[in-house]
Enzyme design. Sequence first.
Site, short mmCIF file in Angstrom:
data_model
loop_
_atom_site.label_atom_id
_atom_site.label_comp_id
_atom_site.label_asym_id
_atom_site.label_seq_id
_atom_site.Cartn_x
_atom_site.Cartn_y
_atom_site.Cartn_z
N TYR A 151 -10.23 -3.65 0.48
CA TYR A 151 -9.84 -2.60 -0.45
C TYR A 151 -9.54 -3.19 -1.83
O TYR A 151 -10.00 -2.67 -2.85
CB TYR A 151 -8.63 -1.85 0.10
CG TYR A 151 -8.30 -0.59 -0.65
CD1 TYR A 151 -9.13 0.52 -0.57
CD2 TYR A 151 -7.14 -0.49 -1.43
CE1 TYR A 151 -8.84 1.70 -1.25
CE2 TYR A 151 -6.84 0.68 -2.10
CZ TYR A 151 -7.68 1.77 -2.02
OH TYR A 151 -7.39 2.93 -2.70
N LYS A 155 -11.34 -2.47 -5.42
CA LYS A 155 -10.61 -1.85 -6.52
C LYS A 155 -10.44 -2.81 -7.71
O LYS A 155 -10.44 -2.34 -8.86
CB LYS A 155 -9.24 -1.35 -6.04
CG LYS A 155 -9.35 -0.18 -5.05
CD LYS A 155 -10.07 1.04 -5.67
CE LYS A 155 -10.04 2.24 -4.74
NZ LYS A 155 -10.69 3.43 -5.33
#
Length: 237
Positions: A151, A155
């Site tokens: 993740y 990001k």
Amino acid sequence: MAELQGKTALVTGASRGIGLAVARELIAAGAWVAMVARSAEPLTRAAESAGGHAIPADVSTTEGVHTLAAYLGELLGDAPDLIVSAAGAFSLARLDQASPEDFDRQISANLRGPFLMVRAFLPAMLRRGTGHFVTIGSVAGRAAFPENGGYAASKFGVRGLHEVLRAEVRGTGVRATLVEPAATDTPLWDPIDPDARADLPSRASMLRPEDVARAVLFAALQPPGVQISSIAVEAAG
């Protein structure tokens, strides 16, 4: 409210969570909104409840975005005025235990998807000299948290992609905004059950999707000569 009357928007990940909240906020402000997600039935129900236009598509694939862009080109005769990339994937695993497949899934949904949207719609925006890309990033794009390998990689990458886009469109009339929320209570947390873990924020303490949607609307409502380059959104207290 009719601040966006006559404007068109496209929102990915619009069947639930932040994407659905953004679509509702834009529709309430008067915009015509194309709501995009992979699963047709939940998307259709969401669009019917919000008053949007459902377009099932997988925006993490080149084919899905090409079909979407061609369809909207015929329907609207141009690119949408506003594109919000809110589709996402999230899971937790230590780096030594994470599967390559799950890592790839998060990179595809969170980073490749926004790239493909820019690649598909930016040329038309540049030709007409107007347009706005809003990308939903995350606090995990600036801070490292355990078990966030895939993740965070996606990001942090989204933040880099946004900065390059912002540099490349400067002076063209096209704008770019990165909205970076802290933990938000969406269905992405359902498989994890953060309330059962002391090392994760409780769902009651998280932001609501509507909180993030209002930040998106704030950026979208700025006059053409004003760009909100990034917005960090966190729960107070």
